[in-house]
Scaffold this motif. Structure first.
Motif, PDB file in Angstrom:
ATOM      1  N   LEU A 156       0.858  -1.173   0.000  1.00  0.00           N
ATOM      2  CA  LEU A 156       0.000   0.000   0.000  1.00  0.00           C
ATOM      3  C   LEU A 156       0.898   1.228   0.000  1.00  0.00           C
ATOM      4  CD1 LEU A 156      -2.719   1.571   0.486  1.00  0.00           C
ATOM      5  CD2 LEU A 156      -2.339   1.222   2.938  1.00  0.00           C
ATOM      6  N   LEU A 157       0.592   2.193  -0.851  1.00  0.00           N
ATOM      7  CA  LEU A 157       1.308   3.469  -0.847  1.00  0.00           C
ATOM      8  C   LEU A 157       0.406   4.526  -0.235  1.00  0.00           C
ATOM      9  CD1 LEU A 157       3.657   5.354  -1.701  1.00  0.00           C
ATOM     10  CD2 LEU A 157       2.478   5.662  -3.887  1.00  0.00           C
ATOM     11  N   VAL A 158       0.935   5.233   0.761  1.00  0.00           N
ATOM     12  CA  VAL A 158       0.184   6.309   1.409  1.00  0.00           C
ATOM     13  C   VAL A 158       0.948   7.617   1.222  1.00  0.00           C
ATOM     14  CG1 VAL A 158      -0.736   7.209   3.576  1.00  0.00           C
ATOM     15  CG2 VAL A 158      -0.794   4.746   3.131  1.00  0.00           C
ATOM     16  N   VAL A 159       0.251   8.630   0.742  1.00  0.00           N
ATOM     17  CA  VAL A 159       0.822   9.976   0.616  1.00  0.00           C
ATOM     18  C   VAL A 159       0.130  10.848   1.649  1.00  0.00           C
ATOM     19  CG1 VAL A 159       1.267  11.904  -0.919  1.00  0.00           C
ATOM     20  CG2 VAL A 159       1.154   9.576  -1.847  1.00  0.00           C
ATOM     21  N   ASP A 160       0.831  11.134   2.743  1.00  0.00           N
ATOM     22  CA  ASP A 160       0.246  11.949   3.802  1.00  0.00           C
ATOM     23  C   ASP A 160       0.462  13.427   3.486  1.00  0.00           C
ATOM     24  OD1 ASP A 160      -1.172  12.242   6.103  1.00  0.00           O
ATOM     25  OD2 ASP A 160       0.501  11.889   7.463  1.00  0.00           O
ATOM     26  N   GLU A 161      -0.441  14.268   3.976  1.00  0.00           N
ATOM     27  CA  GLU A 161      -0.404  15.713   3.674  1.00  0.00           C
ATOM     28  C   GLU A 161      -0.310  15.925   2.165  1.00  0.00           C
ATOM     29  OE1 GLU A 161      -1.178  17.507   6.041  1.00  0.00           O
ATOM     30  OE2 GLU A 161      -0.543  16.468   7.847  1.00  0.00           O
ATOM     31  N   ALA A 162      -1.239  15.308   1.445  1.00  0.00           N
ATOM     32  CA  ALA A 162      -1.141  15.228  -0.015  1.00  0.00           C
ATOM     33  C   ALA A 162      -1.312  16.575  -0.705  1.00  0.00           C
ATOM     34  CB  ALA A 162      -2.179  14.239  -0.541  1.00  0.00           C
ATOM     35  N   HIS A 163      -1.788  17.602   0.014  1.00  0.00           N
ATOM     36  CA  HIS A 163      -1.862  18.925  -0.632  1.00  0.00           C
ATOM     37  C   HIS A 163      -0.487  19.393  -1.073  1.00  0.00           C
ATOM     38  CE1 HIS A 163      -1.427  19.541   3.746  1.00  0.00           C
ATOM     39  NE2 HIS A 163      -0.547  20.435   3.370  1.00  0.00           N
ATOM     40  N   CYS A 164       0.579  18.831  -0.473  1.00  0.00           N
ATOM     41  CA  CYS A 164       1.936  19.200  -0.873  1.00  0.00           C
ATOM     42  C   CYS A 164       2.244  18.761  -2.301  1.00  0.00           C
ATOM     43  CB  CYS A 164       2.960  18.589   0.077  1.00  0.00           C
ATOM     44  SG  CYS A 164       2.871  19.175   1.772  1.00  0.00           S
ATOM     45  N   ILE A 165       1.471  17.813  -2.842  1.00  0.00           N
ATOM     46  CA  ILE A 165       1.651  17.400  -4.233  1.00  0.00           C
ATOM     47  C   ILE A 165       1.358  18.554  -5.176  1.00  0.00           C
ATOM     48  CG2 ILE A 165       0.596  16.012  -6.067  1.00  0.00           C
ATOM     49  CD1 ILE A 165       0.293  13.745  -4.181  1.00  0.00           C
ATOM     50  N   SER A 166       0.436  19.391  -4.772  1.00  0.00           N
ATOM     51  CA  SER A 166      -0.169  20.334  -5.699  1.00  0.00           C
ATOM     52  C   SER A 166       0.575  21.652  -5.782  1.00  0.00           C
ATOM     53  CB  SER A 166      -1.616  20.603  -5.277  1.00  0.00           C
ATOM     54  OG  SER A 166      -2.198  21.598  -6.075  1.00  0.00           O
ATOM     55  N   TYR A 176       7.409  16.481  -3.765  1.00  0.00           N
ATOM     56  CA  TYR A 176       6.141  15.765  -3.731  1.00  0.00           C
ATOM     57  C   TYR A 176       5.641  15.445  -5.140  1.00  0.00           C
ATOM     58  CZ  TYR A 176       4.178  14.956   0.896  1.00  0.00           C
ATOM     59  OH  TYR A 176       3.910  14.429   2.117  1.00  0.00           O
ATOM     60  N   ARG A 177       6.018  16.271  -6.107  1.00  0.00           N
ATOM     61  CA  ARG A 177       5.533  16.038  -7.465  1.00  0.00           C
ATOM     62  C   ARG A 177       6.155  14.782  -8.073  1.00  0.00           C
ATOM     63  NH1 ARG A 177       6.672  20.992 -10.836  1.00  0.00           N
ATOM     64  NH2 ARG A 177       5.557  19.794 -12.422  1.00  0.00           N
ATOM     65  N   ARG A 178       7.206  14.252  -7.456  1.00  0.00           N
ATOM     66  CA  ARG A 178       7.783  12.996  -7.919  1.00  0.00           C
ATOM     67  C   ARG A 178       6.871  11.814  -7.623  1.00  0.00           C
ATOM     68  NH1 ARG A 178      12.864  12.385  -9.541  1.00  0.00           N
ATOM     69  NH2 ARG A 178      14.300  14.148  -9.436  1.00  0.00           N
ATOM     70  N   ILE A 179       5.920  12.023  -6.724  1.00  0.00           N
ATOM     71  CA  ILE A 179       5.077  10.910  -6.316  1.00  0.00           C
ATOM     72  C   ILE A 179       4.226  10.418  -7.478  1.00  0.00           C
ATOM     73  CG2 ILE A 179       3.181  10.272  -4.761  1.00  0.00           C
ATOM     74  CD1 ILE A 179       4.511  12.174  -2.714  1.00  0.00           C
ATOM     75  N   ALA A 180       3.877  11.302  -8.407  1.00  0.00           N
ATOM     76  CA  ALA A 180       3.115  10.872  -9.584  1.00  0.00           C
ATOM     77  C   ALA A 180       3.889   9.817 -10.364  1.00  0.00           C
ATOM     78  CB  ALA A 180       2.794  12.064 -10.471  1.00  0.00           C
ATOM     79  N   SER A 181       5.201  10.044 -10.551  1.00  0.00           N
ATOM     80  CA  SER A 181       6.006   9.042 -11.262  1.00  0.00           C
ATOM     81  C   SER A 181       6.203   7.796 -10.408  1.00  0.00           C
ATOM     82  CB  SER A 181       7.359   9.630 -11.677  1.00  0.00           C
ATOM     83  OG  SER A 181       8.089  10.078 -10.544  1.00  0.00           O
ATOM     84  N   LEU A 182       6.247   7.987  -9.081  1.00  0.00           N
ATOM     85  CA  LEU A 182       6.362   6.843  -8.176  1.00  0.00           C
ATOM     86  C   LEU A 182       5.131   5.943  -8.317  1.00  0.00           C
ATOM     87  CD1 LEU A 182       8.115   5.698  -5.775  1.00  0.00           C
ATOM     88  CD2 LEU A 182       6.574   6.929  -4.270  1.00  0.00           C
ATOM     89  N   ILE A 183       3.961   6.554  -8.403  1.00  0.00           N
ATOM     90  CA  ILE A 183       2.716   5.791  -8.569  1.00  0.00           C
ATOM     91  C   ILE A 183       2.737   5.015  -9.878  1.00  0.00           C
ATOM     92  CG2 ILE A 183       0.214   6.021  -8.913  1.00  0.00           C
ATOM     93  CD1 ILE A 183       0.338   8.407  -6.968  1.00  0.00           C
ATOM     94  N   ASP A 184       3.281   5.622 -10.914  1.00  0.00           N
ATOM     95  CA  ASP A 184       3.344   4.953 -12.215  1.00  0.00           C
ATOM     96  C   ASP A 184       4.219   3.706 -12.170  1.00  0.00           C
ATOM     97  OD1 ASP A 184       1.675   6.820 -13.354  1.00  0.00           O
ATOM     98  OD2 ASP A 184       3.308   8.069 -14.122  1.00  0.00           O
ATOM     99  N   GLU A 185       5.200   3.694 -11.252  1.00  0.00           N
ATOM    100  CA  GLU A 185       6.101   2.546 -11.144  1.00  0.00           C
ATOM    101  C   GLU A 185       5.497   1.396 -10.353  1.00  0.00           C
ATOM    102  OE1 GLU A 185      10.115   3.567  -9.921  1.00  0.00           O
ATOM    103  OE2 GLU A 185       9.824   5.628 -10.624  1.00  0.00           O
ATOM    104  N   LEU A 186       4.409   1.648  -9.633  1.00  0.00           N
ATOM    105  CA  LEU A 186       3.785   0.602  -8.829  1.00  0.00           C
ATOM    106  C   LEU A 186       2.967  -0.332  -9.711  1.00  0.00           C
ATOM    107  CD1 LEU A 186       2.367   2.605  -5.775  1.00  0.00           C
ATOM    108  CD2 LEU A 186       4.186   0.890  -5.686  1.00  0.00           C
TER     109      LEU A 186
END
Length: 720
Positions: A156-166, A176-186
């Motif tokens: 399970l991947l959890v992104v806490d305080e996810a407003h930091c993505i934006s 935090y914007r790297r998390i989008a590419s991290l999700i693509d690798e899952l």
């Protein structure tokens, strides 16, 4: 699955199991899910969905990912990978996990837990949750050697305080914007959970886009029944401090006093502590160990308040926090709601009071522009890396591009997320991927931030319900009058300011004197800019410690100094009030302190010299002449400004700032002759504003080479 599970159906069986786990976690047999909690757990565990949870602070978002983690682990899934933004938040999360029987390990820049120990825990299947900071995603060693193994095991991947993505969020962090590419690798089968307490509709849409397709968004009401909101408009910083001096102890329990700048936090904490209040400053400059100690003292109610910047924010968990006071308003309702959400999480009542300041908009504007990428500087960075043809360290880049370290590091992260540069062993290198400045996107971000600033002003001035306004601005469709705030129920806080305390606060704020520390080291890479210096500055050419009247961000003299140095302000003689303050500063400097003694240990100045100002010659000349007259010292005149000055972009890094003033001044014949009369004796060097300290360093070096003794810089203001 048991026969009962099959009979009841997968949803009913899952709820029973989830409820048992929840009750074990919280240690209560009567615990039950809040509306939306089980729905989120079900989406993750039974359906493997990507889920966004937007719920108010204290709702129980951590219960969702802890319960889901243990349920998935029971089904044979790997550990949860939890991306968490702050060390303080990580500490609380690890502690909460341990109390709940969840085995959690953290990987960040501050802890001592090495990867070998994490690897061993993973190999032994002894970790249920692995916490990492988003900054670890940019570390080449971690990204290449360890991240693939983590992702291969992740259940399970959890992104806490996810407003930091934006980009639109109040706490935008490029990592935090790297998390989008991290999700693509899952693998597609791995569920993803993003959580936040502070997101308006724009931020929600942005997070949903980065989470991918088929996102389930569960959004609850943001209104907090425990919070009693209020706004008290007072004329200036002196009145706000006097109010705190009189009424701090009357606020319930212990709490947080937020300020907008580090200097305001430090000044406020000092003044309150000197008056006998149990307070501590907490800022981004506070040592990590001191931060942890301060957090614990507040949790144990051993201090009345922490006087903090936004460094104390997301994830700090003290359920019985009794109050939050703001000295100055945050720049957006999102940021304000995030900070006031620290209070009243486990109590029926908590007080929230905003004391706005006239300087708020200037501070908002500064921080907003400081975090925005600049097209010219971004192109300079990519060009420098391309031309180098090899990895360059941040220090090496500083001598090639005119950016301060913090601005350069932020820009490199933005470029890395956009794929134009990458961090590798030895530093940063260009990827060869063309980079285009998205002016339209950044213009939209800037426009949105201005709109959010305007919303905060409306919040301060509204005659309607404050909770209804703040939650409606966050796009909460359930927003309704609270019946508790100062507009709904009447002013619940005292508004009087004791004249004697006002005088005391004013005197404390008028306390003058900020040390100007001498530069001891030349910046690296100066030869690339045509300046042949390196290493330590010789003792024979160094400045003595100097003084500035105040920082531009100070609560006291900062206000009139900001007006004096505002863009477009006329060049005038030094205002009488500031002139008198400088005289008081000189008197205190002459008496000395225990660390340096009178005049910083250099001895009483024998003469006054000024720096030739390109923008405020009248101001500097009047200040220098006035000081010389009051101190009965000869005014020897000013250094001469040459045609060799190379002014760069404002706010550039040390190397470029030094190069810009290296040949900017000269000792003319008149000053040279005058200096001969005070050879070997201390000289006071007067300027208007000190920022990088390179102007004073270069000017002082010239005076010392002409035979002056110690050179003591004096300025009206220090930037920052």
């Amino acid at each position: 699955m048991t026969q009962r599970d099959e009979a009841d159906g997968p949803g009913d069986g899952l709820r029973d199991r989830a409820l048992r786990v929840l009750r074990t976690l919280v240690g209560r047999d009567d615990a039950d899910f809040h509306p939306g909690q089980f729905e989120a757990i079900e989406a993750l565990v039974a359906k493997g969905r990507r889920t966004l949870v937007v719920q108010r602070t204290g709702w129980g978002k951590s219960a969702v990912y802890f319960v889901a983690s243990l349920l998935l682990r029971a089904q044979g899934a790997g550990p949860t990978l939890l991306v968490s933004p702050l060390l303080a938040l990580m500490r609380d999360q690890v502690a909460a996990a341990a109390r709940a029987g969840v085995r959690a390990v953290a990987i960040n820049s501050a802890n001592r837990l090495e990867w070998d120990e994490v690897h061993a825990a993973l190999e032994a299947d002894a970790a249920d949750v692995v916490l990492i900071s988003p900054e670890r995603l940019t570390n080449p060693g971690f990204r290449e050697q360890h991240l693939p193994e983590l992702l291969a095991r992740t259940g399970l991947l959890v992104v806490d305080e996810a407003h930091c993505i934006s980009d639109w969020g109040h706490d935008f962090r490029p990592d935090y914007r790297r998390i989008a590419s991290l999700i693509d690798e899952l693998p597609a089968s791995v569920p993803v959970l993003a959580t936040t307490a502070t997101a308006n509709a724009r931020v929600v849409r942005d997070i949903e886009e980065q989470l991918g397709t088929d996102v389930l968004t569960l959004r609850g009401a943001l209104g907090r029944e425990s919070l009693r909101l209020g706004v008290l408009a007072l004329p200036d910083a002196g009145h706000r401090l006097a109010w705190l001096l009189a009424h701090l102890e009357g606020l319930p329990g212990s709490g947080i006093i937020y300020t907008l700048t580090v200097s305001a936090a430090e000044d406020t904490a000092r003044i309150l502590a000197e008056a006998g209040h149990r307070v501590l400053a907490y800022t981004g400059k506070t040592d990590t160990a001191e931060r942890e100690q301060a957090e614990q003292l507040l949790k144990d109610n051993q201090v009345k308040a922490l006087v903090a910047t936004s460094a104390l924010g997301m994830g700090f968990d003290k359920p019985d926090l009794g109050f939050v006071v703001h000295l100055g308003a945050p720049s957006s309702p999102v940021a304000y709601y995030q900070q006031v959400g620290r209070a009243g999480r486990g109590t029926a009542n908590a007080d929230v009071l905003l004391l706005p300041g006239p300087e708020d908009r200037d501070i908002w504007r500064y921080f907003a522009t400081a975090s925005m990428p600049d097209e010219g500087r971004a192109n300079a960075v990519t060009a420098a890396l391309s031309e180098a043809g090899r990895p360059l360290s941040t220090v090496a880049l500083e001598s090639l591009v005119e950016l301060r370290r913090t601005q350069l590091e932020l820009l490199l992260k933005v470029l890395a997320v956009d794929g134009a540069v990458e961090r590798v062993g030895g530093g940063w290198q260009a990827t060869g991927v063309p980079w285009q400045y998205d002016g339209e996107r950044y213009a939209r971000i800037a426009e949105a931030r201005v709109a959010e600033q305007d919303s905060m002003v409306v919040y301060e001035e509204t005659a309607g319900c404050r909770m209804e306004y703040i939650t409606s601005v966050l796009d909460d469709e359930t927003a309704a009058p609270c019946g508790r705030c100062d507009n709904c129920a009447g002013r619940w806080f005292p508004d009087d300011v004791d004249p004697s305390l006002l005088e005391r606060a004013g005197a404390k704020l008028r306390h003058a004197g900020v040390p100007i520390e001498p530069r001891a080291q030349w910046p690296s890479g100066m030869e690339k800019l045509g300046v042949r210096v390196k290493g330590r500055i010789s003792a024979e050419e160094q400045l003595a410690e100097g003084r500035a009247l105040a920082r531009l961000t100070d609560l006291g003299y900062g206000g009139p100094l900001r007006e004096l140095f505002a863009s477009g302000a006329p060049d005038t003689e030094v205002p009488p009030a500031l002139a008198r303050a400088c005289v008081e500063l000189l008197a205190a400097w002459a008496q000395g302190d225990s660390s340096t003694g009178p005049w910083s240990g250099a001895g009483r100045p024998a003469a006054v010299v000024s720096v030739p100002s390109a923008t405020r010659p009248r101001l500097v000349d009047s200040l220098a002449r006035g000081i010389a007259q009051v101190g009965r010292l000869p005014y020897l005149g000013s250094l001469e400004r040459t045609d060799a000055a190379r002014p760069g972009q404002g706010g550039g890094n040390s190397a470029f700032r030094l190069a810009g003033v290296w040949e900017a001044f000269d000792v003319g014949p008149h000053l040279r002759e005058a200096l001969a009369g005070v050879a070997g004796q201390p000289v006071l060097l007067v300027d208007d504003l000190v920022d990088s300290r390179w102007t004073a360093t270069v000017a002082g070096r010239l005076l010392r080479r002409e035979g002056a003794g110690a050179v003591l810089p004096l300025a009206l203001a220090q930037a920052g």
